[in-house]
Motif scaffolding. Structure first.
Motif, PDB file in Angstrom:
ATOM      1  N   ALA A 241       0.728  -1.158   0.053  1.00  0.00           N
ATOM      2  CA  ALA A 241       0.011  -0.012   0.083  1.00  0.00           C
ATOM      3  C   ALA A 241       0.784   1.368   0.138  1.00  0.00           C
ATOM      4  CB  ALA A 241      -0.762  -0.061   1.268  1.00  0.00           C
ATOM      5  N   ALA A 242       2.060   1.096   0.886  1.00  0.00           N
ATOM      6  CA  ALA A 242       2.711   2.209   0.887  1.00  0.00           C
ATOM      7  C   ALA A 242       3.335   2.608  -0.512  1.00  0.00           C
ATOM      8  CB  ALA A 242       4.036   2.219   1.922  1.00  0.00           C
ATOM      9  N   LYS A 243       3.938   1.619  -1.202  1.00  0.00           N
ATOM     10  CA  LYS A 243       4.414   1.763  -2.698  1.00  0.00           C
ATOM     11  C   LYS A 243       3.333   2.417  -3.602  1.00  0.00           C
ATOM     12  CE  LYS A 243       6.882  -0.973  -6.012  1.00  0.00           C
ATOM     13  NZ  LYS A 243       7.375  -2.135  -6.379  1.00  0.00           N
ATOM     14  N   LEU A 244       1.920   1.986  -3.539  1.00  0.00           N
ATOM     15  CA  LEU A 244       0.985   2.381  -4.343  1.00  0.00           C
ATOM     16  C   LEU A 244       0.836   3.789  -4.022  1.00  0.00           C
ATOM     17  CD1 LEU A 244      -1.367  -0.591  -4.565  1.00  0.00           C
ATOM     18  CD2 LEU A 244       0.278   0.256  -6.452  1.00  0.00           C
ATOM     19  N   LEU A 245       0.776   4.155  -2.795  1.00  0.00           N
ATOM     20  CA  LEU A 245       0.577   5.671  -2.314  1.00  0.00           C
ATOM     21  C   LEU A 245       1.668   6.565  -2.973  1.00  0.00           C
ATOM     22  CD1 LEU A 245      -0.349   5.016   1.361  1.00  0.00           C
ATOM     23  CD2 LEU A 245      -1.782   6.330  -0.426  1.00  0.00           C
ATOM     24  N   ARG A 246       2.988   5.964  -2.992  1.00  0.00           N
ATOM     25  CA  ARG A 246       4.041   6.710  -3.646  1.00  0.00           C
ATOM     26  C   ARG A 246       3.850   7.021  -4.955  1.00  0.00           C
ATOM     27  NH1 ARG A 246       7.092   3.257  -0.132  1.00  0.00           N
ATOM     28  NH2 ARG A 246       7.939   2.388  -1.756  1.00  0.00           N
ATOM     29  N   GLN A 247       3.310   5.827  -5.608  1.00  0.00           N
ATOM     30  CA  GLN A 247       3.558   5.701  -7.156  1.00  0.00           C
ATOM     31  C   GLN A 247       2.506   6.046  -7.949  1.00  0.00           C
ATOM     32  OE1 GLN A 247       5.725   1.899  -7.913  1.00  0.00           O
ATOM     33  NE2 GLN A 247       7.532   2.611  -6.781  1.00  0.00           N
ATOM     34  N   THR A 248       1.096   5.799  -7.434  1.00  0.00           N
ATOM     35  CA  THR A 248       0.024   6.015  -7.943  1.00  0.00           C
ATOM     36  C   THR A 248      -0.883   7.345  -7.577  1.00  0.00           C
ATOM     37  OG1 THR A 248      -1.544   4.674  -6.711  1.00  0.00           O
ATOM     38  CG2 THR A 248      -0.024   3.654  -8.453  1.00  0.00           C
ATOM     39  N   ASP A 249      -2.039   7.555  -8.214  1.00  0.00           N
ATOM     40  CA  ASP A 249      -2.861   8.509  -7.603  1.00  0.00           C
ATOM     41  C   ASP A 249      -4.204   7.821  -7.104  1.00  0.00           C
ATOM     42  OD1 ASP A 249      -1.276  10.676  -8.350  1.00  0.00           O
ATOM     43  OD2 ASP A 249      -1.954  10.623 -10.659  1.00  0.00           O
ATOM     44  N   ASP A 250      -4.314   6.656  -7.170  1.00  0.00           N
ATOM     45  CA  ASP A 250      -5.475   5.881  -6.595  1.00  0.00           C
ATOM     46  C   ASP A 250      -5.879   6.572  -5.207  1.00  0.00           C
ATOM     47  OD1 ASP A 250      -5.335   4.574  -9.160  1.00  0.00           O
ATOM     48  OD2 ASP A 250      -4.265   2.663  -8.045  1.00  0.00           O
ATOM     49  N   SER A 251      -7.140   6.379  -5.131  1.00  0.00           N
ATOM     50  CA  SER A 251      -7.647   6.771  -3.655  1.00  0.00           C
ATOM     51  C   SER A 251      -7.189   5.942  -2.627  1.00  0.00           C
ATOM     52  CB  SER A 251      -9.008   7.072  -3.520  1.00  0.00           C
ATOM     53  OG  SER A 251      -9.669   5.804  -3.604  1.00  0.00           O
ATOM     54  N   VAL A 252      -7.089   6.286  -1.264  1.00  0.00           N
ATOM     55  CA  VAL A 252      -6.695   5.549  -0.222  1.00  0.00           C
ATOM     56  C   VAL A 252      -7.877   4.252  -0.197  1.00  0.00           C
ATOM     57  CG1 VAL A 252      -6.487   5.229   2.160  1.00  0.00           C
ATOM     58  CG2 VAL A 252      -5.667   7.517   1.158  1.00  0.00           C
ATOM     59  N   THR A 253      -8.954   4.547  -0.431  1.00  0.00           N
ATOM     60  CA  THR A 253      -9.920   3.370  -0.338  1.00  0.00           C
ATOM     61  C   THR A 253      -9.703   2.479  -1.406  1.00  0.00           C
ATOM     62  OG1 THR A 253     -11.680   4.669   0.256  1.00  0.00           O
ATOM     63  CG2 THR A 253     -12.326   2.860  -0.357  1.00  0.00           C
ATOM     64  N   GLU A 254      -9.232   2.898  -2.632  1.00  0.00           N
ATOM     65  CA  GLU A 254      -8.902   1.988  -3.724  1.00  0.00           C
ATOM     66  C   GLU A 254      -7.656   1.200  -3.453  1.00  0.00           C
ATOM     67  OE1 GLU A 254     -10.552   4.479  -7.646  1.00  0.00           O
ATOM     68  OE2 GLU A 254      -8.494   4.878  -6.986  1.00  0.00           O
ATOM     69  N   ILE A 255      -6.721   1.593  -2.798  1.00  0.00           N
ATOM     70  CA  ILE A 255      -5.667   1.164  -2.554  1.00  0.00           C
ATOM     71  C   ILE A 255      -5.694  -0.132  -1.453  1.00  0.00           C
ATOM     72  CG2 ILE A 255      -3.300   1.279  -1.494  1.00  0.00           C
ATOM     73  CD1 ILE A 255      -3.064   4.093  -2.987  1.00  0.00           C
ATOM     74  N   ALA A 256      -6.643   0.438  -0.356  1.00  0.00           N
ATOM     75  CA  ALA A 256      -6.793  -0.536   0.659  1.00  0.00           C
ATOM     76  C   ALA A 256      -7.544  -1.789   0.072  1.00  0.00           C
ATOM     77  CB  ALA A 256      -7.840   0.116   1.625  1.00  0.00           C
ATOM     78  N   TYR A 257      -8.379  -1.582  -0.807  1.00  0.00           N
ATOM     79  CA  TYR A 257      -8.975  -2.980  -1.500  1.00  0.00           C
ATOM     80  C   TYR A 257      -7.975  -3.571  -2.246  1.00  0.00           C
ATOM     81  CZ  TYR A 257     -13.558  -1.692   0.381  1.00  0.00           C
ATOM     82  OH  TYR A 257     -14.677  -1.234   1.271  1.00  0.00           O
ATOM     83  N   ALA A 258      -7.315  -2.820  -3.053  1.00  0.00           N
ATOM     84  CA  ALA A 258      -6.153  -3.361  -3.928  1.00  0.00           C
ATOM     85  C   ALA A 258      -5.284  -4.509  -3.289  1.00  0.00           C
ATOM     86  CB  ALA A 258      -5.572  -2.429  -4.774  1.00  0.00           C
ATOM     87  N   VAL A 259      -4.766  -4.141  -2.147  1.00  0.00           N
ATOM     88  CA  VAL A 259      -3.780  -4.925  -1.188  1.00  0.00           C
ATOM     89  C   VAL A 259      -4.680  -5.882  -0.351  1.00  0.00           C
ATOM     90  CG1 VAL A 259      -2.149  -2.713  -1.416  1.00  0.00           C
ATOM     91  CG2 VAL A 259      -3.686  -3.281   0.631  1.00  0.00           C
ATOM     92  N   GLY A 260      -5.677  -5.883  -0.377  1.00  0.00           N
ATOM     93  CA  GLY A 260      -6.612  -6.930   0.449  1.00  0.00           C
ATOM     94  C   GLY A 260      -7.593  -6.816   1.714  1.00  0.00           C
TER      95      GLY A 260
END
Length: 288
Positions: A241-260
């Motif tokens: 999730a930390a990597k996605l927060l650094r490298q994408t513009d996805d929302s926090v909620t989208e990232i939360a679901y993406a990582v499980g």
């Protein structure tokens, strides 16, 4: 009092966290620990590896890892020759990529050191003469980069070190030793988690992979990794999730679901527990 070897005395003055020390032969040294880890490759001769109360016979081709806090020494040496590759993983800036997908990596660097006493060192890696020669060539290249220290040496030396780690991990994965195979089964549960961290994790599936009882598996996993399988999965999810927060513009909620995570609020609590800040604050401070 046990002597502790300091990084400042054994690494180059520039602080680069990898070094090579050759012992041809190994001389008496005394029981000691380190502020760093050692990858030990026995190239010839014989001797006893001593860790406090325990001791194990060494021979050419033996490869093992010594954690910094583990005191050790060599006794009864008969022309014992070895290579110490000193390293501090906390200071090595290098993406592991899919290295954790190798069960042999987890077995060699995490499980075997933790199970050494229980397995009476029988789960160690022992290289064939051919593979010992290949490992030796990697060390020679690493040593050359470290000695010359030409421009770009840090990148090249780290890359060669990781080649060595990857090669030895693959060698462990091919071991036919019964004790090594037992460790590899546990290591396979770790690689399964590494590859499927975003999916629902079934403890029973991990237990089946390990071919152990549930109680024995949980004890073995925690002894090797330092936490339960569920806690380990949460760590993996948070790191991704930390990597996605650094490298994408996805929302926090989208990232939360993406990582499980099925609950973004629970994700935010776990993230803050790990990093000390909220996912949004983390992103604000890590915008490239």
């Amino acid at each position: 009092m046990i002597l502790t070897l300091k990084k400042d005395d054994w690494f180059h003055t520039d602080g680069f966290p990898i070094a090579v020390e050759r012992r041809n032969p190994q001389e008496p040294f005394g029981l000691h620990a380190h502020e760093f880890s050692e990858l030990v490759i026995i190239t010839g001769g014989r001797g006893l590896h001593v860790t406090g109360e325990d001791s194990w016979q060494l021979g050419a081709g033996d490869v093992f890892v010594i954690g910094g806090s583990r005191p050790h020494d060599y006794l009864n040496m008969k022309n014992l020759r070895l290579i110490n590759v000193l390293f501090d993983l906390r200071e090595i800036s290098f993406e592991l990529m899919d290295l954790p997908s190798l069960a042999g990596y987890h077995a060699l660097f995490h499980l075997e050191p933790a199970w050494r006493k229980r397995h009476d060192f029988k789960s160690r890696l022992r290289l064939s003469p051919k593979d010992l020669g290949i490992a030796g060539r990697f060390v020679d290249e690493l040593d050359q980069e470290l000695n010359k220290r030409d421009a770009g040496f840090g990148f090249l030396a780290t890359a060669i070190f990781m080649q060595l780690v990857g090669f030895l991990s693959r060698c462990y994965g091919c071991s036919r030793n019964a004790d090594s195979r037992a460790l590899l089964r546990i290591a396979q549960t770790i690689t399964h988690l590494e590859s499927n961290y975003a999916d629902a994790i079934q403890l029973g599936e991990l237990v089946d992979m390990s071919q152990m009882s549930k109680r024995s598996f949980l004890r073995a996993f925690e002894a090797a990794i330092g936490c339960t399988p569920i806690a380990y999965v949460i760590q993996l999810r948070i790191a991704r999730a930390a990597k996605l927060l650094r490298q994408t513009d996805d929302s926090v909620t989208e990232i939360a679901y993406a990582v499980g995570f099925n609950d973004s609020n629970y994700f935010a609590r776990q993230f803050r527990k790990h990093f000390g800040v909220s996912p949004r604050n983390y992103r604000q401070h890590h915008i490239v």
